[in-house]
Scaffold this motif. Sequence first.
Motif, PDB file in Angstrom:
ATOM      1  N   SER A   9       0.829  -1.214   0.000  1.00  0.00           N
ATOM      2  CA  SER A   9       0.000   0.000   0.000  1.00  0.00           C
ATOM      3  C   SER A   9       0.861   1.260   0.000  1.00  0.00           C
ATOM      4  CB  SER A   9      -0.932   0.006   1.214  1.00  0.00           C
ATOM      5  OG  SER A   9      -1.822  -1.086   1.178  1.00  0.00           O
ATOM      6  N   THR A  47      -5.603  -3.275   0.183  1.00  0.00           N
ATOM      7  CA  THR A  47      -6.662  -3.363   1.193  1.00  0.00           C
ATOM      8  C   THR A  47      -7.210  -4.784   1.305  1.00  0.00           C
ATOM      9  OG1 THR A  47      -7.260  -1.068   0.714  1.00  0.00           O
ATOM     10  CG2 THR A  47      -8.855  -2.396   1.921  1.00  0.00           C
ATOM     11  N   LEU A  48      -7.469  -5.413   0.162  1.00  0.00           N
ATOM     12  CA  LEU A  48      -7.980  -6.787   0.170  1.00  0.00           C
ATOM     13  C   LEU A  48      -6.972  -7.744   0.789  1.00  0.00           C
ATOM     14  CD1 LEU A  48     -10.096  -8.879  -0.663  1.00  0.00           C
ATOM     15  CD2 LEU A  48      -8.984  -9.002  -2.902  1.00  0.00           C
ATOM     16  N   GLY A  51      -6.970  -7.305   4.633  1.00  0.00           N
ATOM     17  CA  GLY A  51      -8.134  -7.886   5.301  1.00  0.00           C
ATOM     18  C   GLY A  51      -8.159  -9.402   5.241  1.00  0.00           C
ATOM     19  N   TRP A  52      -7.811  -9.956   4.092  1.00  0.00           N
ATOM     20  CA  TRP A  52      -7.862 -11.419   3.932  1.00  0.00           C
ATOM     21  C   TRP A  52      -6.757 -12.112   4.724  1.00  0.00           C
ATOM     22  CZ3 TRP A  52      -4.054 -14.370   1.323  1.00  0.00           C
ATOM     23  CH2 TRP A  52      -4.375 -15.727   1.200  1.00  0.00           C
ATOM     24  N   ALA A  59     -11.855  -8.058   9.928  1.00  0.00           N
ATOM     25  CA  ALA A  59     -10.936  -7.439   8.975  1.00  0.00           C
ATOM     26  C   ALA A  59     -11.375  -7.714   7.543  1.00  0.00           C
ATOM     27  CB  ALA A  59      -9.520  -7.964   9.201  1.00  0.00           C
ATOM     28  N   SER A  63     -12.405  -4.907   4.814  1.00  0.00           N
ATOM     29  CA  SER A  63     -11.718  -4.772   3.523  1.00  0.00           C
ATOM     30  C   SER A  63     -12.711  -4.806   2.367  1.00  0.00           C
ATOM     31  CB  SER A  63     -10.674  -5.880   3.363  1.00  0.00           C
ATOM     32  OG  SER A  63     -11.289  -7.151   3.265  1.00  0.00           O
ATOM     33  N   ILE A  67     -13.139  -1.864  -0.331  1.00  0.00           N
ATOM     34  CA  ILE A  67     -12.977  -2.121  -1.764  1.00  0.00           C
ATOM     35  C   ILE A  67     -14.212  -1.672  -2.536  1.00  0.00           C
ATOM     36  CG2 ILE A  67     -12.814  -3.965  -3.482  1.00  0.00           C
ATOM     37  CD1 ILE A  67     -11.038  -5.447  -1.460  1.00  0.00           C
ATOM     38  N   ALA A 132     -14.669   2.556   5.360  1.00  0.00           N
ATOM     39  CA  ALA A 132     -13.661   1.498   5.432  1.00  0.00           C
ATOM     40  C   ALA A 132     -13.312   1.150   6.871  1.00  0.00           C
ATOM     41  CB  ALA A 132     -12.405   1.939   4.689  1.00  0.00           C
ATOM     42  N   PHE A 142     -10.427  -3.003   8.073  1.00  0.00           N
ATOM     43  CA  PHE A 142      -9.468  -3.971   7.552  1.00  0.00           C
ATOM     44  C   PHE A 142      -8.137  -3.972   8.284  1.00  0.00           C
ATOM     45  CE2 PHE A 142      -8.449  -0.050   5.411  1.00  0.00           C
ATOM     46  CZ  PHE A 142      -7.081  -0.081   5.248  1.00  0.00           C
ATOM     47  N   ASN A 143      -7.823  -2.911   9.036  1.00  0.00           N
ATOM     48  CA  ASN A 143      -6.521  -2.823   9.713  1.00  0.00           C
ATOM     49  C   ASN A 143      -6.589  -3.201  11.187  1.00  0.00           C
ATOM     50  OD1 ASN A 143      -7.860  -0.632  10.772  1.00  0.00           O
ATOM     51  ND2 ASN A 143      -6.649   0.893   9.681  1.00  0.00           N
TER      52      ASN A 143
END
Length: 210
Positions: A9, A47-48, A51-52, A59, A63, A67, A132, A142-143
Amino acid sequence: PYFIAPIFSLILALLLWQLYPSLYSTSYFKWGILFFLCVSGLNVYGTLLAGWSSNSKYALLGSLRAIAQTISYEVSMALVLLFPLFLVGSFSFFEVGESQESIWLSFLMLPVSFIWFITCVAETNRAPFDFAEGESELVSGFNIEYGSAGFALIFLAEYANILVMSLFSSILFFGGSYMFFFESDIMFMFKILFFAFLFIWVRGSYPRFR
């Protein structure tokens, strides 16, 4: 992937600054705006991945929300960019800036420049478009599983994007270094800082506008 996502990122955010030297050089990168759109579109992968790879449903949901928002406003951003592109007839940031020596594009297309700013606010996850994170139902989005260096890199990428969007906003619609036939690097930096201030001001004042 968990450790690669924040680095990826930040690299994408810093990659857009490679266009900065060509803004003042006659040996400019003539496909700069197209390069900007391509790199901006890659942000969803960082971002994906974050999160994944966190192995957390919170998370992952965060994400997916991020997205969905980013992709939606990428369409808006691309459509808004068509206006200065057709008017100037070039994909180069240098030529778009040079075309505003006598009059800014924001005066010719004020509603479009306003839509561009709103889109930039949404792209950088500033309030009121900070879906987000969604603190009330997703804790931190996501973070959530990141701490220390990983968390810092994600937010460095976010604020680097704010600065780069302020840079391109001043070039595309507010003349860049031009101020009514007068060219000044100080004026250019003032415009960038003014847009960065607007991003922070919206974040700090929403929803308590007076």
